[in-house]
Motif scaffolding. Structure first.
Motif, PDB file in Angstrom:
ATOM      1  N   ALA A 146       1.144  -1.796  -0.215  1.00  0.00           N
ATOM      2  CA  ALA A 146      -0.088  -0.132   0.123  1.00  0.00           C
ATOM      3  C   ALA A 146       0.952   1.273  -0.360  1.00  0.00           C
ATOM      4  O   ALA A 146       0.430   2.029  -0.935  1.00  0.00           O
ATOM      5  CB  ALA A 146      -1.473   0.183   1.440  1.00  0.00           C
ATOM      6  N   ALA A 150       1.136   4.376  -3.021  1.00  0.00           N
ATOM      7  CA  ALA A 150       0.708   5.771  -2.027  1.00  0.00           C
ATOM      8  C   ALA A 150       1.621   7.022  -2.614  1.00  0.00           C
ATOM      9  O   ALA A 150       1.634   7.728  -3.361  1.00  0.00           O
ATOM     10  CB  ALA A 150       0.540   5.637  -1.008  1.00  0.00           C
ATOM     11  N   VAL A 192      -5.879   3.940  -0.021  1.00  0.00           N
ATOM     12  CA  VAL A 192      -5.400   3.368  -1.156  1.00  0.00           C
ATOM     13  C   VAL A 192      -6.549   1.826  -0.849  1.00  0.00           C
ATOM     14  O   VAL A 192      -6.631   1.811  -0.170  1.00  0.00           O
ATOM     15  CB  VAL A 192      -4.322   2.483  -1.468  1.00  0.00           C
ATOM     16  CG1 VAL A 192      -3.624   1.125  -2.286  1.00  0.00           C
ATOM     17  CG2 VAL A 192      -3.186   3.107  -1.445  1.00  0.00           C
ATOM     18  N   THR A 199      -6.245   5.659  -5.681  1.00  0.00           N
ATOM     19  CA  THR A 199      -6.137   6.189  -4.916  1.00  0.00           C
ATOM     20  C   THR A 199      -6.663   7.255  -4.655  1.00  0.00           C
ATOM     21  O   THR A 199      -7.621   7.663  -5.409  1.00  0.00           O
ATOM     22  CB  THR A 199      -4.750   6.431  -5.187  1.00  0.00           C
ATOM     23  OG1 THR A 199      -4.164   7.380  -6.177  1.00  0.00           O
ATOM     24  CG2 THR A 199      -3.827   4.589  -4.588  1.00  0.00           C
TER      25      THR A 199
END
Length: 206
Positions: A146, A150, A192, A199
């Protein structure tokens, strides 16, 4: 027909689809969304930890933020007690027209308990209940995955300006990863979706 829709949530991945269904119904009837999380106590509950109450607040805040992005009014509440009793009590006290909830919660004992809670609410509630099973497959399983996604989403706005984003925190609520970065211009949070990988970025108030 439906003016107030209640979405109980414990923030687990299994609530993702119930939130989607609940918001779709609320949007169709321009209803107010009520997000309720119950920190379990009593014979059917798990032992409360220091993280339980903050996690419950994050869970309802997630529902409220998602509802508001769809232009819906949202109300949040965190209660302590026996989950199905608190859900039914809240429904009675707030004139709830429909309850939308998942049939699966967290893993282990809590997963069994959530199924038990849903069964009790279905049997005892005086309003329509919509139950939703977990069918989505998570693609993003770890905080490292994640964070990488991101961070990539921040490249144009942060990296190109020479500002280094440092990870401050990451956690998952209802199959959505929240990754917070510290930058010289202030903290930035990237959400996310663990299923789709999409996102969404927002500033964080300190």
């Amino acid at each position: 027909m439906y003016h107030d829709v209640l979405i109980p949530t414990d923030g687990s991945d299994g609530t993702r689809r119930s939130i989607v269904h609940g918001l779709t119904i609320a949007e169709r009837f321009d209803a107010t969304v009520h997000a309720l999380s119950v920190v379990p106590e009593g014979p059917l509950g798990t032992l409360e930890s220091e993280e339980a109450t903050p996690a419950a607040h994050r869970a309802v805040d997630h529902v409220a933020a998602t509802a508001k992005r769809s232009g819906l009014e949202a109300v949040t509440a965190v209660d302590h007690g026996v989950p199905h009793e608190e859900i039914l009590s809240y429904a009675d006290e707030h004139g709830i027209d429909m309850i939308v909830m998942g049939t699966q919660g967290r893993t282990g004992l809590d997963r069994v308990l959530v199924g038990s809670v849903t069964e009790r609410v279905v049997r005892m509630a005086d309003v329509p209940i919509v139950t939703v099973r977990l069918t989505d497959d998570r693609r993003i399983e770890t905080s490292e995955e994640a964070e990488a996604i991101a961070r990539e989403s921040l490249e144009e706005s942060v990296t190109d300006s020479g500002d280094e984003a440092k990870t401050r925190d990451s956690y998952r609520i209802s199959a959505t990863w929240y990754v917070e970065f510290g930058t010289s211009s202030g903290p930035i949070q990237v959400q996310v979706d663990a299923v789709s990988g999409e996102t969404r970025r927002s500033n964080v108030d300190e």
